[in-house]
Design an enzyme around this catalytic site. Structure first.
Site, PDB file in Angstrom:
ATOM      1  N   HIS A 141       0.818  -1.213   0.000  1.00  0.00           N
ATOM      2  CA  HIS A 141       0.000   0.000   0.000  1.00  0.00           C
ATOM      3  C   HIS A 141       0.852   1.263   0.000  1.00  0.00           C
ATOM      4  O   HIS A 141       2.011   1.262   0.430  1.00  0.00           O
ATOM      5  CB  HIS A 141      -0.926   0.000   1.204  1.00  0.00           C
ATOM      6  CG  HIS A 141      -2.033  -1.008   1.096  1.00  0.00           C
ATOM      7  ND1 HIS A 141      -3.022  -1.119   2.024  1.00  0.00           N
ATOM      8  CD2 HIS A 141      -2.300  -1.944   0.143  1.00  0.00           C
ATOM      9  CE1 HIS A 141      -3.864  -2.071   1.653  1.00  0.00           C
ATOM     10  NE2 HIS A 141      -3.427  -2.600   0.527  1.00  0.00           N
ATOM     11  N   GLU A 175       0.687   3.960   1.807  1.00  0.00           N
ATOM     12  CA  GLU A 175       1.117   4.392   3.144  1.00  0.00           C
ATOM     13  C   GLU A 175       2.344   3.612   3.592  1.00  0.00           C
ATOM     14  O   GLU A 175       3.308   4.187   4.106  1.00  0.00           O
ATOM     15  CB  GLU A 175      -0.005   4.174   4.178  1.00  0.00           C
ATOM     16  CG  GLU A 175      -1.288   4.905   3.869  1.00  0.00           C
ATOM     17  CD  GLU A 175      -2.315   4.041   3.160  1.00  0.00           C
ATOM     18  OE1 GLU A 175      -3.500   4.150   3.515  1.00  0.00           O
ATOM     19  OE2 GLU A 175      -1.950   3.265   2.252  1.00  0.00           O
ATOM     20  N   CYS A 192      -6.327   1.332   5.530  1.00  0.00           N
ATOM     21  CA  CYS A 192      -6.816   0.038   6.018  1.00  0.00           C
ATOM     22  C   CYS A 192      -6.245  -0.204   7.415  1.00  0.00           C
ATOM     23  O   CYS A 192      -5.344   0.509   7.871  1.00  0.00           O
ATOM     24  CB  CYS A 192      -6.414  -1.078   5.059  1.00  0.00           C
ATOM     25  SG  CYS A 192      -4.673  -1.533   5.118  1.00  0.00           S
ATOM     26  N   CYS A 203      -2.400  -0.677   7.496  1.00  0.00           N
ATOM     27  CA  CYS A 203      -1.656   0.573   7.336  1.00  0.00           C
ATOM     28  C   CYS A 203      -1.795   1.455   8.573  1.00  0.00           C
ATOM     29  O   CYS A 203      -0.843   2.144   8.960  1.00  0.00           O
ATOM     30  CB  CYS A 203      -2.112   1.311   6.082  1.00  0.00           C
ATOM     31  SG  CYS A 203      -1.514   0.519   4.559  1.00  0.00           S
TER      32      CYS A 203
END
Length: 156
Positions: free
Chosen positions: A79, A81, A117, A120
């Site tokens: 991801h 992040e 999410c 993260c």
């Protein structure tokens, strides 16, 4: 011409970073900023050296009809992040702000429900980031104090 406000300026940069995304579903870009200096950037894509979904021309989660937000372990991507955090030193993240922007990969439309999410969120907490700003429209955003994610633990 009116000067762009600072928050949307950083969100615009995160949105540009998202253009590097290799996901067939959603394109995300993240930047970490501390003391008005960009510390790092990240976008969602396969780990270095692995083939990306855009190169393979398929998404395993999409092929299995897995709804958005579920079964991330089947996703090829790291991801945005996480990639931004990986590229930064923790000492530079402490007290920083992360700016996050997302778009639908098929339509290019801004995602109005952009958020991190749970995986993260845990990484953001441990990195010492203080605030996450999520783009919700061209000029709109949500400011989330990371302490809220600590005290409103979504994993229990």
């Amino acid at each position: 011409m009116e000067r762009r406000d600072k928050i949307n300026y950083y969100l615009d940069i995160a949105d540009t970073v998202a253009e590097r995304s290799t996901c067939l579903r959603r394109m995300y870009g993240a930047i970490i900023v501390r003391d008005d200096e960009i510390i790092s950037t990240g976008y969602n894509g396969a780990p270095r050296g692995r083939k990306n979904c855009v190169d393979l021309n398929f998404c395993k989660r999409e092929n299995l009809n897995i709804p958005s937000g579920e079964r991330y372990e089947l996703c090829r991507s790291v991801h945005a992040e996480a990639n931004a955090i990986i590229s930064a030193a923790r000492r530079d993240c402490i007290g920083a702000t992360m700016y996050l922007a997302g778009r639908d990969a098929k339509t290019g439309e801004i995602l109005t429900d952009t958020t991190s999410c749970s995986m993260c969120r845990r990484q953001i907490i441990n990195a010492g980031i203080r605030t996450v700003v999520c783009r919700t429209g061209k000029d709109t955003y949500e400011v989330v104090p990371v302490r809220d994610w600590v005290f409103n633990d979504d994993s229990i």
